[in-house]
Design an enzyme around this catalytic site. Sequence first.
Site, short mmCIF file in Angstrom:
data_model
loop_
_atom_site.label_atom_id
_atom_site.label_comp_id
_atom_site.label_asym_id
_atom_site.label_seq_id
_atom_site.Cartn_x
_atom_site.Cartn_y
_atom_site.Cartn_z
N PRO A 2 -8.09 -12.85 9.93
CG PRO A 2 -9.68 -13.77 9.20
CD PRO A 2 -9.01 -13.37 10.40
CD GLU A 3 -3.15 -8.22 8.45
OE1 GLU A 3 -3.06 -6.99 7.92
OE2 GLU A 3 -2.40 -8.71 9.18
CG HIS A 89 -15.92 -24.36 16.26
ND1 HIS A 89 -16.16 -23.80 17.50
CD2 HIS A 89 -14.98 -25.40 16.43
CE1 HIS A 89 -15.37 -24.44 18.52
NE2 HIS A 89 -14.76 -25.64 17.87
NE ARG A 107 -9.23 -16.37 19.58
CZ ARG A 107 -8.31 -15.66 19.54
NH1 ARG A 107 -7.09 -15.80 18.70
NH2 ARG A 107 -8.12 -14.89 20.85
#
Length: 271
Positions: A2-3, A89, A107
């Site tokens: 995500p930016e 997650h 992650r």
Amino acid sequence: MPELPEVEVTRRSFADAIEGATVQAVRLGKPLRWPLGCVPETMVGRKVLSVGRRGKYLLISLNQGLLLVHLGMSGSLRFAPVLPAAGAHDHFDLVTSLGTLRLHDPRRFGAVVYVDSLNDVQALKLLGRLGPEPLADTFGVAQFQAQLRRHQSAIKSVLLAGEAVVGVGNIYASEALFMAGIRPTVRAARLSRPRAARLHAAIVQVLGQAVALGGSTLRDFSSASGQAGYFQLQTMVYGRAGLPCHVCANPVRLIKQGQRSTFYCPTCQKP
Ligand SMILES: [Zn+2]
């Protein structure tokens, strides 16, 4: 990953809905990039005042203290009145009187960090050195030009470093440089004032457009209300190696800069 536009769109998707909520419970999953920094139960009973953003950090202000949330490489937030039981997650739930805010992060490079205030040592460590906000009125051309003159490295790397401007990641750096007609390998300090001004304008435009469109097409992104996959940014060069440039039809080139992929058009972008 995500930016900044994705983070901003995430912020907008739940900021109003969670405002005024009272924290009822905090649930932690597996460890994230950094520890929470407080006993989770201490947050129970506190009120959510607002959700801000600095760079790629969301700032959830409570009536006492605040939470800094970073989405890392693969994180996404959801906020809904009721969510299903946490999955493998889902590593952070902020259960409130208005709904549950959940960080899903396969992650686990993301983080949720509690600090007493923005002057807290940990807050200063994470936020203290961030450059100007590209979407704020305070992002000035003159200051940007002055910053670029201080750096001898390639302009693309300087943008990614986040000192001249914060939150311009790999995709948007390539796109902004294309829009400004600047080769990514040009040394920052060598850019003329007019070219630096064009780049400044391009950054503001590219990021603003991405926010308006709801971000870019990023695989793990979903907005906090759970609408996945509506980010459909039409990139000019990013991810288009070997394909014809949309402007001149010459093939887009791919190079590595500091181990990151850089896409550019050798014809449209001048050294
Ligand atoms: Zn071209």
